[in-house]
Design an enzyme around this catalytic site. Structure first.
Site, mmCIF file in Angstrom:
data_model
loop_
_atom_site.group_PDB
_atom_site.id
_atom_site.type_symbol
_atom_site.label_atom_id
_atom_site.label_comp_id
_atom_site.label_asym_id
_atom_site.label_seq_id
_atom_site.Cartn_x
_atom_site.Cartn_y
_atom_site.Cartn_z
ATOM 1 N N MET A 287 -12.331 4.263 -0.277
ATOM 2 C CA MET A 287 -12.977 4.491 1.025
ATOM 3 C C MET A 287 -13.679 5.839 0.934
ATOM 4 O O MET A 287 -13.292 6.820 1.579
ATOM 5 C CB MET A 287 -11.914 4.453 2.129
ATOM 6 C CG MET A 287 -11.392 3.055 2.400
ATOM 7 S SD MET A 287 -9.813 3.038 3.253
ATOM 8 C CE MET A 287 -8.711 3.177 1.839
ATOM 9 N N ASP B 1 -4.857 3.668 -1.649
ATOM 10 C CA ASP B 1 -5.916 3.944 -0.678
ATOM 11 C C ASP B 1 -6.512 5.328 -0.889
ATOM 12 O O ASP B 1 -5.877 6.343 -0.601
ATOM 13 C CB ASP B 1 -5.359 3.835 0.745
ATOM 14 C CG ASP B 1 -5.116 2.397 1.136
ATOM 15 O OD1 ASP B 1 -6.060 1.599 1.033
ATOM 16 O OD2 ASP B 1 -3.981 2.068 1.537
ATOM 17 N N ASP C 183 -6.473 -6.383 4.711
ATOM 18 C CA ASP C 183 -5.882 -5.046 4.675
ATOM 19 C C ASP C 183 -5.874 -4.438 6.072
ATOM 20 O O ASP C 183 -6.924 -4.197 6.656
ATOM 21 C CB ASP C 183 -6.735 -4.185 3.724
ATOM 22 C CG ASP C 183 -6.130 -2.818 3.457
ATOM 23 O OD1 ASP C 183 -5.036 -2.533 3.958
ATOM 24 O OD2 ASP C 183 -6.785 -2.040 2.725
ATOM 25 N N MET D 204 -11.451 -5.958 5.869
ATOM 26 C CA MET D 204 -10.646 -4.981 6.601
ATOM 27 C C MET D 204 -10.268 -5.585 7.951
ATOM 28 O O MET D 204 -11.148 -5.979 8.724
ATOM 29 C CB MET D 204 -11.432 -3.679 6.821
ATOM 30 C CG MET D 204 -11.618 -2.823 5.572
ATOM 31 S SD MET D 204 -10.088 -2.351 4.705
ATOM 32 C CE MET D 204 -9.164 -1.520 5.990
ATOM 33 N N MET E 19 -9.214 8.041 0.169
ATOM 34 C CA MET E 19 -10.060 8.411 1.328
ATOM 35 C C MET E 19 -10.625 9.811 1.139
ATOM 36 O O MET E 19 -9.938 10.691 0.623
ATOM 37 C CB MET E 19 -9.222 8.361 2.606
ATOM 38 C CG MET E 19 -8.505 7.039 2.822
ATOM 39 S SD MET E 19 -7.694 6.995 4.410
ATOM 40 C CE MET E 19 -6.723 5.482 4.247
ATOM 41 N N HIS F 215 -8.480 1.048 -3.746
ATOM 42 C CA HIS F 215 -9.388 0.806 -2.625
ATOM 43 C C HIS F 215 -10.118 2.115 -2.318
ATOM 44 O O HIS F 215 -9.527 3.038 -1.764
ATOM 45 C CB HIS F 215 -8.539 0.320 -1.432
ATOM 46 C CG HIS F 215 -9.313 0.074 -0.179
ATOM 47 N ND1 HIS F 215 -8.683 -0.154 1.031
ATOM 48 C CD2 HIS F 215 -10.649 -0.005 0.070
ATOM 49 C CE1 HIS F 215 -9.610 -0.348 1.965
ATOM 50 N NE2 HIS F 215 -10.797 -0.253 1.413
ATOM 51 N N HIS G 159 -1.311 -1.255 -4.215
ATOM 52 C CA HIS G 159 -2.567 -0.899 -3.543
ATOM 53 C C HIS G 159 -2.617 0.613 -3.299
ATOM 54 O O HIS G 159 -1.692 1.183 -2.726
ATOM 55 C CB HIS G 159 -2.637 -1.665 -2.220
ATOM 56 C CG HIS G 159 -3.921 -1.543 -1.472
ATOM 57 N ND1 HIS G 159 -5.036 -2.290 -1.780
ATOM 58 C CD2 HIS G 159 -4.274 -0.760 -0.413
ATOM 59 C CE1 HIS G 159 -6.018 -1.996 -0.930
ATOM 60 N NE2 HIS G 159 -5.584 -1.056 -0.105
ATOM 61 N N SER H 135 0.853 -1.201 0.000
ATOM 62 C CA SER H 135 0.000 0.000 0.000
ATOM 63 C C SER H 135 0.883 1.243 0.000
ATOM 64 O O SER H 135 1.667 1.465 0.935
ATOM 65 C CB SER H 135 -0.886 0.003 1.245
ATOM 66 O OG SER H 135 -1.411 1.308 1.427
#
Ligand code: DX5
Ligand code: ZN
Length: 227
Positions: free
Chosen positions: A70, A37, A177, A139, A39, A68, A35, A10
């Site tokens: 979020m 992330d 993760d 998660m 957000m 991913h 990966h 990540s």
């Protein structure tokens, strides 16, 4: 036991002043996916990156980009992430009242869909979507930050999902993760996880990215030999 383990560093834990070099280092060390992330400060209490970073990552590696999301209302941004170079897109079940539609949207846009569950969300919430996704993300910390401690109670959910996938005769990967390291990797693999996300363990490793990825792979493979 899964017949192969994929490692997905990540970049949340990477040094962003030299992101391209860090991604290249991970690829050279044998990472399978990168990966990313995303957000939004709404679904999770943190703001990180968007399609601009995915596009920069795309130019830094030939590895698949595992994005991913979020974020609330992920359906509004799927096109932009695919256009930026996302190969896999994960949305949270908690953000999608029309999950089946969103999963189809991801596939039609040209990426591989996956669905994520927060630590408190039961496995049954995604059982009906299993035939339509390539991967389920369990998660193992509360989403929002890197460097948190693995929640051991999530192991049971990994096992439940693994059983549900096998019973249905599906080829769906289980990704984990949060808090993945040499201690937790063998535990999750023993329950059926096949894709390991690791941020701090890989990019924060004093021994370097290559040594960290090699040791994680060895720890994950050890389980399969022992069982
Ligand atoms: C957390 C993110 C993770 C995070 C993992 O919300 O989804 O991908 O980067 O970080 P570590 O491996 O440090 O727990
Ligand atoms: Zn993540």
């Amino acid at each position: 036991m899964p017949d192969r383990i994929l490692i997905a560093p990540s970049i949340l834990a990477a040094d962003f002043t030299r992101l391209g070099a860090q991604i290249a280092e991970a690829q050279q060390a044998g990472a399978d996916l990168i990966h990313v992330d995303v957000m939004d400060g709404r679904f999770v209490p943190n703001l990180t990156m968007g399609p601009l970073i995915v596009e920069a990552a795309r130019r830094s590696t030939s590895l698949p980009l595992d994005v991913h999301l979020m974020i609330v209302e992920p359906e509004k941004h799927i096109g932009a992430f695919v256009q930026a170079g996302a190969d896999r897109i994960t949305v949270h079940v908690e953000t999608c009242p029309h999950l089946h539609r969103v999963v189809q949207q991801i596939r039609e846009a040209g990426a591989r869909p996956a669905v994520a569950l927060n630590p408190h969300t039961p496995a049954v919430m995604v059982e009906e979507i299993l035939p339509f996704v390539d991967m389920v993300l369990v998660m193992t910390v509360n989403p929002g930050f890197g460097g948190q401690q693995f929640i051991p109670e999530t192991l049971r959910k990994i096992e439940q999902l693994h059983t549900a996938i096998v019973q249905r005769g599906l080829a769906v990967d289980i990704q984990v993760d949060g808090g993945i390291d040499l201690l937790t990797a063998p535990q999750v693999v023993a329950k059926g996880a096949s894709v390991l996300v690791a941020g701090t363990f890989v990019f924060g490793a004093p021994e370097g990215v290559a040594a960290a990825i090699a040791s994680l792979r060895a720890a994950a493979s050890q389980v399969r030999v022992n069982i």
